[in-house]
Design a protein around this motif. Sequence first.
Motif, PDB file in Angstrom:
ATOM      1  N   ARG A  28       0.827  -1.218   0.000  1.00  0.00           N
ATOM      2  CA  ARG A  28       0.000   0.000   0.000  1.00  0.00           C
ATOM      3  C   ARG A  28       0.859   1.265   0.000  1.00  0.00           C
ATOM      4  NH1 ARG A  28      -5.330  -0.477   0.317  1.00  0.00           N
ATOM      5  NH2 ARG A  28      -5.651   1.567   1.255  1.00  0.00           N
ATOM      6  N   THR A  29       1.947   1.247   0.745  1.00  0.00           N
ATOM      7  CA  THR A  29       2.823   2.417   0.791  1.00  0.00           C
ATOM      8  C   THR A  29       3.486   2.638  -0.564  1.00  0.00           C
ATOM      9  OG1 THR A  29       3.214   2.043   3.144  1.00  0.00           O
ATOM     10  CG2 THR A  29       4.758   3.494   2.010  1.00  0.00           C
ATOM     11  N   ALA A  30       3.940   1.558  -1.194  1.00  0.00           N
ATOM     12  CA  ALA A  30       4.573   1.674  -2.508  1.00  0.00           C
ATOM     13  C   ALA A  30       3.587   2.206  -3.551  1.00  0.00           C
ATOM     14  CB  ALA A  30       5.142   0.327  -2.938  1.00  0.00           C
ATOM     15  N   ILE A  31       2.368   1.732  -3.503  1.00  0.00           N
ATOM     16  CA  ILE A  31       1.353   2.227  -4.446  1.00  0.00           C
ATOM     17  C   ILE A  31       1.059   3.699  -4.174  1.00  0.00           C
ATOM     18  CG2 ILE A  31      -1.063   2.036  -5.166  1.00  0.00           C
ATOM     19  CD1 ILE A  31      -0.752  -1.042  -4.505  1.00  0.00           C
ATOM     20  N   ALA A  32       0.834   4.019  -2.916  1.00  0.00           N
ATOM     21  CA  ALA A  32       0.435   5.389  -2.554  1.00  0.00           C
ATOM     22  C   ALA A  32       1.533   6.413  -2.784  1.00  0.00           C
ATOM     23  CB  ALA A  32      -0.022   5.428  -1.098  1.00  0.00           C
TER      24      ALA A  32
END
Length: 164
Positions: A28-32
Motif C-alpha cells: 500500500r505504501t509503494a502504491i500510494a
Amino acid sequence: MATPDGTEPEIRPYRSPDDAAATYVVARTAIARTAATAYDPDQIAAWLGPARLDLTGWDERRHGASTLVAELDGIVVGFADLRSDGLVDMLFVDPRAGGRGVARALLTVILHDAEARGIAELRTYASRSARPVFERLGFTVVADRPDNTVRGVVVPNTEMRRLP
C-alpha cells in the motif's frame, strides 16, 4: 548486491501469518507513494481499493505463490511473488528503501528460483514505476496495456517477459 551504505537486503521466504501485515503495508505504501509519481490520484485510489481489516485473504494469496520477503536491519522493506506458471505477480518495495537494491535482490533470487524449478519463461504486468526495474534485469516488453482496468478505472501497465 550491497546497498549504498554497505548493507545487503536479506531475502527470505514469506512467513505466514507473521509477514501478512508488514507486506500489506509495504504494498500500500509503494502504491500510494512510489506509483503516485506515475499515475493520477483516481488511478491510485482504484489500485489501492478499500483497506483490509482482515488480512486472511492477503495471507492466503501469498501461499498461492512462492513469496520472498526482503529485510533491511530486520525490517520488512519489500516482497515479491512468483507463481508456478512463471508470473511475477507482485514486486513492491517500501519507498523509504528505494534505491538500495531491494527490488534487484528480490528479482535476482526469483530468477535463480525459477531456473532451479525449470520455469522456462518469467512474465509480469509491470506498472509504469516498476517497468525500469524489470528492464534492468532483462525483461522485455511484450505489449503495452493502455486499457488495463482496476475497479473500473483505467490503470495502464506493460506486459513483459524474460527468457532464460
